[in-house]
Scaffold this motif. Structure first.
Motif, PDB file in Angstrom:
ATOM      1  N   PHE A  88       0.827  -1.202   0.000  1.00 48.18           N
ATOM      2  CA  PHE A  88       0.000   0.000   0.000  1.00 48.18           C
ATOM      3  C   PHE A  88       0.861   1.251   0.000  1.00 48.18           C
ATOM      4  N   HIS A  89       0.240   2.335  -0.428  1.00 50.32           N
ATOM      5  CA  HIS A  89       0.778   3.688  -0.392  1.00 50.32           C
ATOM      6  C   HIS A  89       2.220   3.709  -0.934  1.00 50.32           C
ATOM      7  N   GLY A  90       3.068   4.555  -0.378  1.00 49.50           N
ATOM      8  CA  GLY A  90       4.422   4.685  -0.895  1.00 49.50           C
ATOM      9  C   GLY A  90       5.317   3.513  -0.586  1.00 49.50           C
ATOM     10  N   GLY A  91       4.932   2.702   0.406  1.00 48.57           N
ATOM     11  CA  GLY A  91       5.744   1.560   0.760  1.00 48.57           C
ATOM     12  C   GLY A  91       5.848   0.535  -0.341  1.00 48.57           C
ATOM     13  N   MET A  92       4.835   0.490  -1.207  1.00 45.48           N
ATOM     14  CA  MET A  92       4.907  -0.365  -2.393  1.00 45.48           C
ATOM     15  C   MET A  92       4.907   0.475  -3.659  1.00 45.48           C
ATOM     16  N   GLY A  93       4.173   1.579  -3.664  1.00 48.28           N
ATOM     17  CA  GLY A  93       4.012   2.388  -4.867  1.00 48.28           C
ATOM     18  C   GLY A  93       5.126   3.368  -5.130  1.00 48.28           C
ATOM     19  N   ASP A  94       6.090   3.493  -4.206  1.00 54.36           N
ATOM     20  CA  ASP A  94       7.249   4.367  -4.430  1.00 54.36           C
ATOM     21  C   ASP A  94       8.477   3.766  -3.756  1.00 54.36           C
TER      22      ASP A  94
END
Length: 219
Positions: A88-94
């Motif tokens: 989820f969020h930036g932990g996977m998407g960034d």
């Protein structure tokens, strides 16, 4: 508690604004409650060790870092071979913004959140899908993620940009929750969950729980 007899790897770190240690502990508890045996480690060294195929699920919670080439190759190979990927969020998407191979696998990459923390609406686009069934549209207070996304993903929820904070985005319909396949692996992503306190939002937490369990399944 579900009896899954499944294993999960959480690797966390990077930008502290996403509270990676605190949120990784929450996700660890969530998965343990579902019957997973969870390995939670700081950093990306475990990726370079190889053998990632032994996990049923891998959850990256790592924002804006660089990864060793062998570590990235091991991760991609494990998902292609059938290990699930969810986050989820930036932990996977960034996580690894310099790595197109990672973004090809995840289905998207964060690029902006106009206005920073704002109020916005999340609309469920596939209400019959088990990952979002019964949840319904809801209001959310956080970063509204603007992402570059793979057109081949299966979108489960979206948000519409008002243009108030970036006029050129007005009317843009942006995926918020999606799933897709990468090789034999299932991939799930939710843009919700900036900090640990957002796990108090029941829709955010339930969508993530369902998504991670789904990603760990095989068919």
């Amino acid at each position: 508690m579900s009896q899954t007899n499944k294993t999960a790897l959480i690797f966390y770190g990077g930008w502290e604004g996403h509270e990676p240690e605190a949120t990784s502990k929450i996700v660890e508890t969530m998965l343990a409650d579902e019957g997973f045996v969870v390995t939670r480690v700081a950093g990306t060294d475990i990726l370079s060790d190889g053998g990632l195929e032994r996990f049923d699920l891998i959850v990256p919670m790592m924002t804006q870092v660089e990864v060793a080439k062998d570590g990235l190759s091991h991760l991609v190979a494990a998902i292609e071979a059938g290990t699930g990927l969810g986050g989820f969020h930036g932990g996977m998407g960034d996580a690894f913004r310099k790595e197109p191979a990672y973004q090809f696998m995840t289905g998207g990459q964060w690029v902006a959140h106009p206005g920073n923390i704002i109020d916005y609406r999340v609309e469920i686009t596939k209400p019959d899908d088990p990952l979002v069934e019964g949840i319904g549209d809801f209001d959310y207070h956080s970063e509204q993620y603007y992402l570059h996304v793979d057109p081949g993903i299966e979108v489960l929820a979206t948000t519409i940009f008002s243009g108030e904070h970036a006029p050129w985005t007005k009317g843009t319909v942006m995926p918020v929750v999606w799933k897709h396949r990468y090789g034999r692996g299932r991939v799930f992503y939710s843009a919700l969950g900036h900090v640990a306190a957002e796990f108090d939002a029941p829709q955010m937490k339930e969508i993530l729980r369902r998504g991670l369990v789904w990603a760990a399944s095989c068919d």
